[in-house]
Design a protein around this motif. Sequence first.
Motif, mmCIF file in Angstrom:
data_model
loop_
_atom_site.group_PDB
_atom_site.id
_atom_site.type_symbol
_atom_site.label_atom_id
_atom_site.label_comp_id
_atom_site.label_asym_id
_atom_site.label_seq_id
_atom_site.Cartn_x
_atom_site.Cartn_y
_atom_site.Cartn_z
ATOM 1 N N ALA A 131 0.842 -1.473 0.105
ATOM 2 C CA ALA A 131 -0.234 -0.024 0.082
ATOM 3 C C ALA A 131 0.859 1.222 -0.451
ATOM 4 O O ALA A 131 0.332 2.392 -0.662
ATOM 5 N N ARG A 132 2.086 1.439 0.190
ATOM 6 C CA ARG A 132 3.106 2.162 0.283
ATOM 7 C C ARG A 132 3.591 2.714 -0.693
ATOM 8 O O ARG A 132 4.437 3.560 -0.861
ATOM 9 N N HIS A 133 3.698 1.098 -1.443
ATOM 10 C CA HIS A 133 5.213 0.817 -2.213
ATOM 11 C C HIS A 133 4.414 0.292 -3.436
ATOM 12 O O HIS A 133 4.220 -0.784 -3.106
ATOM 13 N N ALA A 134 4.800 0.860 -4.427
ATOM 14 C CA ALA A 134 4.316 0.035 -5.737
ATOM 15 C C ALA A 134 5.410 -1.272 -6.104
ATOM 16 O O ALA A 134 6.745 -1.382 -5.675
ATOM 17 N N ALA A 135 4.597 -2.617 -6.235
ATOM 18 C CA ALA A 135 5.339 -4.082 -6.867
ATOM 19 C C ALA A 135 5.725 -3.680 -7.534
ATOM 20 O O ALA A 135 5.561 -2.935 -8.264
ATOM 21 N N PRO A 136 7.553 -4.831 -7.416
ATOM 22 C CA PRO A 136 7.769 -4.252 -8.665
ATOM 23 C C PRO A 136 7.837 -5.260 -9.584
ATOM 24 O O PRO A 136 7.241 -6.504 -9.750
ATOM 25 N N LYS A 137 8.561 -4.697 -10.678
ATOM 26 C CA LYS A 137 7.228 -5.526 -11.958
ATOM 27 C C LYS A 137 9.025 -6.959 -12.199
ATOM 28 O O LYS A 137 8.307 -7.316 -13.173
ATOM 29 N N THR A 138 9.877 -5.884 -12.005
ATOM 30 C CA THR A 138 11.528 -7.030 -12.799
ATOM 31 C C THR A 138 12.110 -7.368 -11.449
ATOM 32 O O THR A 138 12.644 -6.555 -10.521
ATOM 33 N N PRO A 139 13.189 -8.256 -11.005
ATOM 34 C CA PRO A 139 14.110 -8.034 -10.415
ATOM 35 C C PRO A 139 14.557 -6.686 -9.930
ATOM 36 O O PRO A 139 15.037 -6.750 -8.761
ATOM 37 N N LYS A 140 15.206 -6.631 -11.576
ATOM 38 C CA LYS A 140 16.209 -4.901 -10.672
ATOM 39 C C LYS A 140 15.498 -3.751 -9.575
ATOM 40 O O LYS A 140 15.788 -3.832 -9.283
ATOM 41 N N ASP A 141 13.435 -4.237 -9.784
ATOM 42 C CA ASP A 141 12.996 -3.213 -9.294
ATOM 43 C C ASP A 141 13.439 -3.639 -7.183
ATOM 44 O O ASP A 141 12.997 -2.219 -7.083
ATOM 45 N N LEU A 142 14.218 -4.205 -7.544
ATOM 46 C CA LEU A 142 14.159 -4.532 -5.932
ATOM 47 C C LEU A 142 14.895 -4.043 -5.380
ATOM 48 O O LEU A 142 15.195 -3.884 -3.969
ATOM 49 N N SER A 143 16.111 -3.649 -6.086
ATOM 50 C CA SER A 143 17.141 -2.672 -5.648
ATOM 51 C C SER A 143 16.817 -1.036 -5.272
ATOM 52 O O SER A 143 17.657 -0.848 -4.448
ATOM 53 N N GLN A 144 14.883 -0.713 -5.729
ATOM 54 C CA GLN A 144 14.321 0.244 -5.137
ATOM 55 C C GLN A 144 13.613 -0.524 -4.150
ATOM 56 O O GLN A 144 13.292 0.599 -3.562
ATOM 57 N N HIS A 145 13.633 -1.158 -3.379
ATOM 58 C CA HIS A 145 13.043 -1.613 -2.434
ATOM 59 C C HIS A 145 13.564 -2.095 -0.577
ATOM 60 O O HIS A 145 14.695 -2.496 -0.800
ATOM 61 N N ASN A 146 12.719 -2.081 0.188
ATOM 62 C CA ASN A 146 13.426 -1.837 1.696
ATOM 63 C C ASN A 146 13.394 -3.858 1.297
ATOM 64 O O ASN A 146 12.397 -4.562 1.577
ATOM 65 N N CYS A 147 14.871 -4.541 1.183
ATOM 66 C CA CYS A 147 14.334 -6.374 1.326
ATOM 67 C C CYS A 147 14.869 -6.860 2.212
ATOM 68 O O CYS A 147 15.937 -6.541 3.309
ATOM 69 N N LEU A 148 14.673 -7.662 3.238
ATOM 70 C CA LEU A 148 14.659 -8.081 4.172
ATOM 71 C C LEU A 148 15.280 -10.331 4.088
ATOM 72 O O LEU A 148 15.072 -10.525 3.302
ATOM 73 N N LEU A 149 16.023 -10.019 4.647
ATOM 74 C CA LEU A 149 17.279 -10.910 4.409
ATOM 75 C C LEU A 149 17.659 -11.501 4.952
ATOM 76 O O LEU A 149 18.047 -11.247 6.872
ATOM 77 N N PHE A 150 17.372 -12.671 4.999
ATOM 78 C CA PHE A 150 17.277 -14.357 5.696
ATOM 79 C C PHE A 150 19.415 -14.898 5.526
ATOM 80 O O PHE A 150 19.801 -14.613 4.269
ATOM 81 N N ASN A 151 20.627 -14.280 6.632
ATOM 82 C CA ASN A 151 22.110 -14.386 6.825
ATOM 83 C C ASN A 151 22.439 -15.439 6.711
ATOM 84 O O ASN A 151 23.548 -15.316 6.253
ATOM 85 N N LEU A 152 22.051 -16.651 6.929
ATOM 86 C CA LEU A 152 23.000 -17.929 6.819
ATOM 87 C C LEU A 152 22.906 -18.548 5.243
ATOM 88 O O LEU A 152 23.333 -19.044 5.529
ATOM 89 N N LEU A 153 22.255 -18.173 4.772
ATOM 90 C CA LEU A 153 22.665 -18.551 3.746
ATOM 91 C C LEU A 153 23.138 -18.517 2.662
ATOM 92 O O LEU A 153 24.029 -17.147 2.568
ATOM 93 N N SER A 154 24.387 -18.105 1.408
ATOM 94 C CA SER A 154 25.554 -18.884 1.294
ATOM 95 C C SER A 154 25.920 -17.680 0.207
ATOM 96 O O SER A 154 26.537 -16.983 -0.237
ATOM 97 N N SER A 155 24.381 -17.256 -0.743
ATOM 98 C CA SER A 155 23.723 -16.351 -0.991
ATOM 99 C C SER A 155 23.844 -14.676 -0.870
ATOM 100 O O SER A 155 24.143 -13.975 -1.767
ATOM 101 N N GLN A 156 23.614 -15.268 0.281
ATOM 102 C CA GLN A 156 23.876 -13.415 0.730
ATOM 103 C C GLN A 156 22.476 -12.702 0.361
ATOM 104 O O GLN A 156 21.560 -12.849 1.272
ATOM 105 N N ASN A 157 23.275 -11.120 0.335
ATOM 106 C CA ASN A 157 22.266 -10.474 -0.383
ATOM 107 C C ASN A 157 22.151 -10.363 -2.139
ATOM 108 O O ASN A 157 21.874 -9.441 -2.087
ATOM 109 N N GLN A 158 22.271 -11.647 -2.628
ATOM 110 C CA GLN A 158 22.072 -11.558 -4.114
ATOM 111 C C GLN A 158 21.147 -12.440 -4.404
ATOM 112 O O GLN A 158 21.138 -14.112 -3.803
#
Length: 302
Positions: A173-200
């Motif tokens: 309701a506060r942020h337009a939904a991302p249409k492509t993965p690239k759009d995620l760089s403009q959003h507040n993304c929440l990280l589960f930090n035990l995966l080897s991929s980390q923030n990718q």
Amino acid sequence: MDKLNAMAIFVRVIERGSFSAVAREMQTSQPTISKILRALETELGGKLIARSTRQLSLTDEGQRYYSHCREILAAVDAAEHSFQTGKESIAGSLRIGSSVSFGRLQIAARLGDFLQRYPDVQVDLQLNDHLQDMVSEGLDVTLRIGELADSNLIARRIGTTHRATLASPAYLARHAAPKTPKDLSQHNCLLFNLLSSQNQWVYEKKGERHSVRIVGNAQSNNSEAVREMVLAGLGIALSPLWLFYDDLKAGRVVALLQDYTPQSLPIHAVSASNRRQSARVKAFVDYIADALAQAPELQAIR
């Protein structure tokens, strides 16, 4: 003195690094374990373990004896298994390892059916979000999500963790939904930090790979904590479907980027390579593999 039993106790004490841990495993007292090992040392005529207040360490003689004991016990186990093939009962203690959320939601909830089927098994479910050392923690089998880095393990793939990109209606309701993965760089993304991929975060669409480096103001080493952040409207998460299955059905979260497939993660049942899989371990792995194959929350979004 039952020397073979004393040798087995000696090996377990070294593997666990604790007299009291082995005593709990064997449902006896710590003084009893100490007494057996002192008797073994007296029989051998020398010290096996250099005891200190903080840790146990092997003497030089103890290290050699430990290696020989491992070989002897493995040979005895192999001989018994060869004789008993097809006859071994499904009974005894079964120590299972898992991550906290998967163990709580996907394993613990299914133990009732397993134990009803095999009433002579006693389960000890050990949950930890950090990588569990099977030998030092005395685990018979552990369930691991993600690619396996350790090749010195016996592993059987028993399922797949499908993932989805998720956010709450309040966040959207506060942020337009991302249409492509690239759009995620403009959003507040929440990280589960035990995966080897980390923030990718990596996706695929029509054979093409899409990778985006995400940023956000919150992360956690526990997936259920990430779920709570998503439900609170804090941001977007790439999370297992089994974790949000009821939330998706109830509309508490929305699946985003459904034209893009996130990388799924394998689920393996893992045993140490120096331990024969007992009948109870095989029965549990067969049971849980079948249960996960039928679980709707373990299926991909269609």
